[in-house]
Write a protein that holds these residues in place. Sequence first.
Motif, PDB file in Angstrom:
ATOM      1  N   ALA A 139       4.807  -7.076   8.446  1.00 34.59           N
ATOM      2  CA  ALA A 139       4.343  -5.888   7.724  1.00 34.59           C
ATOM      3  C   ALA A 139       4.891  -4.665   8.441  1.00 34.59           C
ATOM      4  O   ALA A 139       4.830  -4.575   9.670  1.00 34.59           O
ATOM      5  CB  ALA A 139       2.817  -5.834   7.693  1.00 34.59           C
ATOM      6  N   ALA A 140       5.432  -3.748   7.678  1.00 31.27           N
ATOM      7  CA  ALA A 140       5.953  -2.488   8.217  1.00 31.27           C
ATOM      8  C   ALA A 140       5.096  -1.357   7.662  1.00 31.27           C
ATOM      9  O   ALA A 140       5.050  -1.151   6.451  1.00 31.27           O
ATOM     10  CB  ALA A 140       7.411  -2.301   7.814  1.00 31.27           C
ATOM     11  N   GLU A 141       4.416  -0.647   8.555  1.00 29.72           N
ATOM     12  CA  GLU A 141       3.558   0.473   8.159  1.00 29.72           C
ATOM     13  C   GLU A 141       4.249   1.784   8.496  1.00 29.72           C
ATOM     14  O   GLU A 141       4.525   2.057   9.666  1.00 29.72           O
ATOM     15  CB  GLU A 141       2.236   0.428   8.908  1.00 29.72           C
ATOM     16  CG  GLU A 141       1.275  -0.603   8.395  1.00 29.72           C
ATOM     17  CD  GLU A 141      -0.044  -0.517   9.150  1.00 29.72           C
ATOM     18  OE1 GLU A 141      -0.763   0.483   8.951  1.00 29.72           O
ATOM     19  OE2 GLU A 141      -0.310  -1.442   9.927  1.00 29.72           O
ATOM     20  N   ARG A 151       2.652   7.796   3.257  1.00 26.07           N
ATOM     21  CA  ARG A 151       2.475   6.498   3.914  1.00 26.07           C
ATOM     22  C   ARG A 151       2.796   5.352   2.959  1.00 26.07           C
ATOM     23  O   ARG A 151       2.680   5.503   1.739  1.00 26.07           O
ATOM     24  CB  ARG A 151       1.067   6.340   4.456  1.00 26.07           C
ATOM     25  CG  ARG A 151      -0.016   6.454   3.422  1.00 26.07           C
ATOM     26  CD  ARG A 151      -1.427   6.429   4.035  1.00 26.07           C
ATOM     27  NE  ARG A 151      -2.405   6.852   3.063  1.00 26.07           N
ATOM     28  CZ  ARG A 151      -2.820   6.150   2.030  1.00 26.07           C
ATOM     29  NH1 ARG A 151      -2.349   4.940   1.808  1.00 26.07           N
ATOM     30  NH2 ARG A 151      -3.725   6.632   1.194  1.00 26.07           N
ATOM     31  N   ALA A 152       3.212   4.232   3.535  1.00 24.99           N
ATOM     32  CA  ALA A 152       3.502   3.033   2.740  1.00 24.99           C
ATOM     33  C   ALA A 152       3.529   1.819   3.664  1.00 24.99           C
ATOM     34  O   ALA A 152       3.858   1.935   4.848  1.00 24.99           O
ATOM     35  CB  ALA A 152       4.844   3.167   2.025  1.00 24.99           C
ATOM     36  N   GLN A 178       0.853  -1.184   0.000  1.00 28.44           N
ATOM     37  CA  GLN A 178       0.000   0.000   0.000  1.00 28.44           C
ATOM     38  C   GLN A 178       0.883   1.225   0.000  1.00 28.44           C
ATOM     39  O   GLN A 178       1.937   1.238   0.634  1.00 28.44           O
ATOM     40  CB  GLN A 178      -0.902   0.023   1.226  1.00 28.44           C
ATOM     41  CG  GLN A 178      -1.851  -1.137   1.299  1.00 28.44           C
ATOM     42  CD  GLN A 178      -2.630  -1.138   2.610  1.00 28.44           C
ATOM     43  OE1 GLN A 178      -2.411  -0.325   3.488  1.00 28.44           O
ATOM     44  NE2 GLN A 178      -3.554  -2.071   2.727  1.00 28.44           N
ATOM     45  N   VAL A 179       0.434   2.235  -0.707  1.00 28.24           N
ATOM     46  CA  VAL A 179       1.164   3.492  -0.740  1.00 28.24           C
ATOM     47  C   VAL A 179       0.170   4.622  -0.954  1.00 28.24           C
ATOM     48  O   VAL A 179      -0.835   4.461  -1.642  1.00 28.24           O
ATOM     49  CB  VAL A 179       2.267   3.471  -1.838  1.00 28.24           C
ATOM     50  CG1 VAL A 179       1.679   3.424  -3.230  1.00 28.24           C
ATOM     51  CG2 VAL A 179       3.225   4.613  -1.686  1.00 28.24           C
ATOM     52  N   ALA A 234      12.697   0.287   4.361  1.00 27.77           N
ATOM     53  CA  ALA A 234      12.071   0.257   3.033  1.00 27.77           C
ATOM     54  C   ALA A 234      10.709   0.950   3.070  1.00 27.77           C
ATOM     55  O   ALA A 234      10.394   1.767   2.204  1.00 27.77           O
ATOM     56  CB  ALA A 234      11.927  -1.189   2.550  1.00 27.77           C
ATOM     57  N   ALA A 235       9.898   0.639   4.085  1.00 26.16           N
ATOM     58  CA  ALA A 235       8.588   1.299   4.202  1.00 26.16           C
ATOM     59  C   ALA A 235       8.776   2.804   4.349  1.00 26.16           C
ATOM     60  O   ALA A 235       8.070   3.604   3.718  1.00 26.16           O
ATOM     61  CB  ALA A 235       7.818   0.726   5.387  1.00 26.16           C
TER      62      ALA A 235
END
Length: 156
Positions: free
Chosen positions: A104-106, A42-43, A37-38, A71-72
């Motif tokens: 998952a990295a938000e 935000r990503a 998601q991007v 990376a996020a």
Amino acid sequence: MTSDSAASEAEATARRCAEAMYADDRTCQALGITIDQVGPGRATARLKLADTMVNGHGTAHGGYLFLLADAAFAYACNTHGVATVAQAAQVTFLRPASAGDELAAEAVERSRFGRSGIYDVTVRRADGKVIAEFRGQSQSLPGQPVSSSRPQSKDR
């Protein structure tokens, strides 16, 4: 421009930036990190921990956790159309992760001012448990769009 069309354009810019970056992101591609998601500021990046990503204690090597969060962070801070790089970052490891875990990295933009930005990233296992918290500071590179963001180091 209406606020709806401005928001729509910002979303489209964020997607274009992420696609351009991922096309040249050999590290994420090689490790199987995906950008799910991007959006503006935000990503979300995802990674399944391989057996080769654990340390001598049998838990995820901190370098891989940092890399996923970084990376996020990178994708989130490059959603505005201007090439942006990390200026500083820190991570706090809270729980272990193991080979086979889906992470998952938000990343979320907290503040953007001038050429600087502050981003927070939460890394979670699939069960929702928080594994790590990361804070990154960014610096934009004026005049360099994301699509041609390979900055030439003056130190080389």
